[in-house]
Enzyme design. Structure first.
Site, PDB file in Angstrom:
ATOM      1  CG  ASP A 152      -1.551   1.955   4.924  1.00  9.78           C
ATOM      2  OD1 ASP A 152      -2.018   2.993   5.061  1.00  9.78           O
ATOM      3  OD2 ASP A 152      -2.253   1.040   4.670  1.00  9.78           O
TER       4      ASP A 152
ATOM      5  CG  ASP B 214      -1.959   0.857   0.998  1.00 10.80           C
ATOM      6  OD1 ASP B 214      -1.804   2.125   1.016  1.00 10.80           O
ATOM      7  OD2 ASP B 214      -2.921   0.860   1.231  1.00 10.80           O
TER       8      ASP B 214
HETATM    9  C1  PRP Z   1      -4.314   4.043  -3.966  1.00  8.79           C
HETATM   10  C2  PRP Z   1      -3.399   4.616  -4.904  1.00  8.79           C
HETATM   11  C3  PRP Z   1      -4.339   5.128  -6.238  1.00  8.79           C
HETATM   12  C4  PRP Z   1      -5.335   4.061  -6.011  1.00  8.79           C
HETATM   13  C5  PRP Z   1      -5.110   3.164  -7.197  1.00  8.79           C
HETATM   14  O1  PRP Z   1      -4.996   5.075  -3.279  1.00  8.79           O
HETATM   15  O2  PRP Z   1      -2.516   5.780  -4.269  1.00  8.79           O
HETATM   16  O3  PRP Z   1      -4.677   6.442  -5.683  1.00  8.79           O
HETATM   17  O4  PRP Z   1      -5.233   3.236  -4.899  1.00  8.79           O
HETATM   18  O5  PRP Z   1      -6.013   2.260  -7.196  1.00  8.79           O
HETATM   19  P1  PRP Z   1      -7.090   2.055  -8.553  1.00  8.79           P
HETATM   20  O6  PRP Z   1      -6.304   2.119  -9.699  1.00  8.79           O
HETATM   21  O7  PRP Z   1      -7.691   0.702  -7.934  1.00  8.79           O
HETATM   22  O8  PRP Z   1      -7.951   3.322  -8.408  1.00  8.79           O
HETATM   23  P2  PRP Z   1      -5.842   4.705  -2.127  1.00  8.79           P
HETATM   24  O9  PRP Z   1      -7.142   4.535  -2.454  1.00  8.79           O
HETATM   25  O10 PRP Z   1      -5.476   3.230  -1.225  1.00  8.79           O
HETATM   26  O11 PRP Z   1      -5.753   5.879  -1.007  1.00  8.79           O
HETATM   27  P3  PRP Z   1      -4.495   6.659  -0.272  1.00  8.79           P
HETATM   28  O12 PRP Z   1      -3.701   7.092  -1.265  1.00  8.79           O
HETATM   29  O13 PRP Z   1      -5.386   7.799   0.404  1.00  8.79           O
HETATM   30  O14 PRP Z   1      -3.977   5.423   0.535  1.00  8.79           O
HETATM   31  N1  URA Z   2      -3.167   0.953  -3.818  1.00  4.30           N
HETATM   32  C1  URA Z   2      -1.928   0.726  -3.429  1.00  4.30           C
HETATM   33  O1  URA Z   2      -1.234   1.389  -2.530  1.00  4.30           O
HETATM   34  N2  URA Z   2      -1.228  -0.479  -3.889  1.00  4.30           N
HETATM   35  C2  URA Z   2      -1.855  -1.269  -4.687  1.00  4.30           C
HETATM   36  O2  URA Z   2      -1.197  -2.246  -5.014  1.00  4.30           O
HETATM   37  C3  URA Z   2      -3.034  -0.871  -5.195  1.00  4.30           C
HETATM   38  C4  URA Z   2      -3.655   0.185  -4.977  1.00  4.30           C
END
Ligand code: PRP
Ligand code: URA
Length: 208
Positions: free
Chosen positions: A202, A199
């Site tokens: 995170d 992630d």
């Molecule tokens: C993650 C990442 C993208 C998204 C990608 O964000 O930074 O924005 O997931 O996934 P997708 O292509 O399936 O849309 P997340 O929703 O985890 O939020 P965050 O950045 O606040 O952790």
């Molecule tokens: N967002 C993340 O941060 N990691 C993944 O692998 C997919 C979505």
């Protein structure tokens, strides 16, 4: 894949490997995201338009170049935030416009929670910054927002893309080039990129 550029620069490959490593700590992870964003943005901006400008060196006059267009950096919150500083250092006159999206854990659809774009566009080129292109929902939604705002030229700059997300983005926005450090194998049942890096939000912010 047309309009998809996976960097083959050795520095990018070296840094990406450290970024993927589960033992890389928070501070190093953030540093790598910032550095890789700069390297990828350098590659992604190779076709930006310039205008000629005369300058005088200590020895002689010369015709140089200035960037022609107004550039907007558009990090997708949260994880895209870590890419801003590296790119901004290369283009310090850029404007930064944040878009807040998170993926609903059940549906994996993007949910928008922040957008303060003014009515009229203030930039002519936008670089969408987000480390992960997974299902493609967040990137596609952000490109929709920017096109509605009136931006004509948009590029996506990310670190890792899944084939599924790249296909979704390309179907929705075939005009938007996608610049990545790597294209990975697949998405798992939770929508995470495999092998990926986990992630990205995170790991940058010490949450989760
Ligand atoms: C993650 C990442 C993208 C998204 C990608 O964000 O930074 O924005 O997931 O996934 P997708 O292509 O399936 O849309 P997340 O929703 O985890 O939020 P965050 O950045 O606040 O952790
Ligand atoms: N967002 C993340 O941060 N990691 C993944 O692998 C997919 C979505």
């Amino acid at each position: 894949m047309p309009n998809v550029f996976a960097s083959n620069h050795p520095l990018v490959a070296h840094k990406l490997t450290r970024l993927r490593d589960k033992d890389t700590d928070l501070k190093k992870f953030r540093e790598l995201v910032r550095e890789m964003a700069a390297l990828l943005a350098y590659e992604a901006t190779a076709d930006l338009a310039t205008v000629s400008r005369q300058v005088q060196t200590p020895l002689a006059p010369i015709t140089g170049a200035d960037l022609k267009e107004r550039i907007g950096l558009v990090p997708i919150l949260r994880a895209g935030l870590g890419m801003v500083e590296g790119v901004w250092e290369l283009m310090p006159t850029s404007e930064v416009w944040h878009i807040g999206l998170y993926r609903d854990e059940e549906t994996l659809k993007p949910v928008q929670y922040y957008n303060k774009l003014p009515v009229e566009p203030t930039v002519s080129v936008c670089l969408i910054l987000d480390p992960m292109l997974a299902t493609g929902g967040s990137a596609t939604a952000t490109a929709d927002v920017l096109k509605r705002w009136g931006v004509k030229k948009i590029k996506f700059v990310g670190l890792i893309g899944a084939p599924e997300g790249i296909a979704v983005m390309q179907r929705a926005h075939p005009d938007i080039p996608i610049h990545l450090a790597a294209i990975d194998d697949h998405l798992n049942e939770k929508g995470y990129i495999v092998p990926g890096l986990g992630d990205a939000g995170d790991r940058q912010f010490g949450t989760g």
